[in-house]
Design a protein around this motif. Sequence first.
Motif, PDB file in Angstrom:
ATOM      1  N   GLN A 243      53.583  13.634  26.493  1.00 39.26           N
ATOM      2  CA  GLN A 243      52.408  13.426  25.640  1.00 39.26           C
ATOM      3  C   GLN A 243      52.003  11.961  25.606  1.00 39.26           C
ATOM      4  O   GLN A 243      50.814  11.633  25.601  1.00 39.26           O
TER       5      GLN A 243
ATOM      6  N   SER B 187      59.632  21.347  40.433  1.00 41.14           N
ATOM      7  CA  SER B 187      58.907  21.570  39.191  1.00 41.14           C
ATOM      8  C   SER B 187      59.110  20.397  38.241  1.00 41.14           C
ATOM      9  O   SER B 187      60.136  19.716  38.295  1.00 41.14           O
TER      10      SER B 187
ATOM     11  N   ASP C 135      59.289  21.102  35.096  1.00 41.30           N
ATOM     12  CA  ASP C 135      60.062  21.759  34.040  1.00 41.30           C
ATOM     13  C   ASP C 135      61.510  22.000  34.455  1.00 41.30           C
ATOM     14  O   ASP C 135      61.861  21.885  35.624  1.00 41.30           O
TER      15      ASP C 135
ATOM     16  N   SER D  92      60.014  28.660  29.839  1.00 40.52           N
ATOM     17  CA  SER D  92      58.933  28.344  28.907  1.00 40.52           C
ATOM     18  C   SER D  92      57.817  27.526  29.570  1.00 40.52           C
ATOM     19  O   SER D  92      56.680  27.565  29.120  1.00 40.52           O
ATOM     20  N   PHE D  93      58.157  26.784  30.615  1.00 40.17           N
ATOM     21  CA  PHE D  93      57.189  25.947  31.328  1.00 40.17           C
ATOM     22  C   PHE D  93      56.427  25.024  30.367  1.00 40.17           C
ATOM     23  O   PHE D  93      55.215  24.838  30.480  1.00 40.17           O
ATOM     24  N   ALA D  94      57.171  24.464  29.422  1.00 40.95           N
ATOM     25  CA  ALA D  94      56.567  23.638  28.373  1.00 40.95           C
ATOM     26  C   ALA D  94      55.776  22.454  28.938  1.00 40.95           C
ATOM     27  O   ALA D  94      54.669  22.169  28.474  1.00 40.95           O
TER      28      ALA D  94
ATOM     29  N   HIS E 184      54.493  22.173  31.975  1.00 41.01           N
ATOM     30  CA  HIS E 184      53.316  22.707  32.672  1.00 41.01           C
ATOM     31  C   HIS E 184      52.182  22.954  31.674  1.00 41.01           C
ATOM     32  O   HIS E 184      51.045  22.549  31.895  1.00 41.01           O
ATOM     33  N   HIS E 185      52.520  23.622  30.575  1.00 44.42           N
ATOM     34  CA  HIS E 185      51.506  23.920  29.563  1.00 44.42           C
ATOM     35  C   HIS E 185      50.931  22.650  28.956  1.00 44.42           C
ATOM     36  O   HIS E 185      49.719  22.554  28.733  1.00 44.42           O
ATOM     37  N   LEU E 186      51.786  21.686  28.700  1.00 41.86           N
ATOM     38  CA  LEU E 186      51.334  20.425  28.105  1.00 41.86           C
ATOM     39  C   LEU E 186      50.408  19.670  29.047  1.00 41.86           C
ATOM     40  O   LEU E 186      49.292  19.283  28.664  1.00 41.86           O
TER      41      LEU E 186
ATOM     42  N   LEU F  83      48.842  20.720  31.928  1.00 39.82           N
ATOM     43  CA  LEU F  83      47.653  21.473  32.319  1.00 39.82           C
ATOM     44  C   LEU F  83      46.705  21.694  31.138  1.00 39.82           C
ATOM     45  O   LEU F  83      45.480  21.677  31.312  1.00 39.82           O
ATOM     46  N   GLY F  84      47.254  21.837  29.940  1.00 38.19           N
ATOM     47  CA  GLY F  84      46.415  21.964  28.741  1.00 38.19           C
ATOM     48  C   GLY F  84      45.607  20.714  28.465  1.00 38.19           C
ATOM     49  O   GLY F  84      44.560  20.766  27.822  1.00 38.19           O
TER      50      GLY F  84
ATOM     51  N   HIS G 179      44.389  18.963  30.943  1.00 38.48           N
ATOM     52  CA  HIS G 179      43.620  18.807  32.181  1.00 38.48           C
ATOM     53  C   HIS G 179      44.248  17.761  33.109  1.00 38.48           C
ATOM     54  O   HIS G 179      43.538  17.074  33.841  1.00 38.48           O
TER      55      HIS G 179
END
Length: 95
Positions: A57, A73, A75, A81-83, A85-87, A89-90, A92
């Motif tokens: 972050q 990866s 992660d 959970s791919f935390a 990846h989500h962070l 990609l979320g 952008h």
Amino acid sequence: MGSCSVIDHEAMHDTSSVREHVEALRGESRLLIRSTHSESHETYAEHDALMSAKVAQMLIDSGLQMIGTDRLSVDDSRGSSFALHHLFLGAHCVI
């Protein structure tokens, strides 16, 4: 594409100086993180997450738009959970 900063993986885990490393990268939109993973040519080596969600972050907040690594990866290879990846990609931020 433009320039890209390359840093060692250990820089993202050294808790005493991670904030300094992130501050030094402020404004850098592309980042490659080199680990020792690519040195293991015989077998796939399981690995932890590339960094904590807090550090990820901080990088996003500093302007990161693209991140890459020599691992398979960002992660934890044992997780689901791919935390990160989500962070990323979320926000952008391309992986």
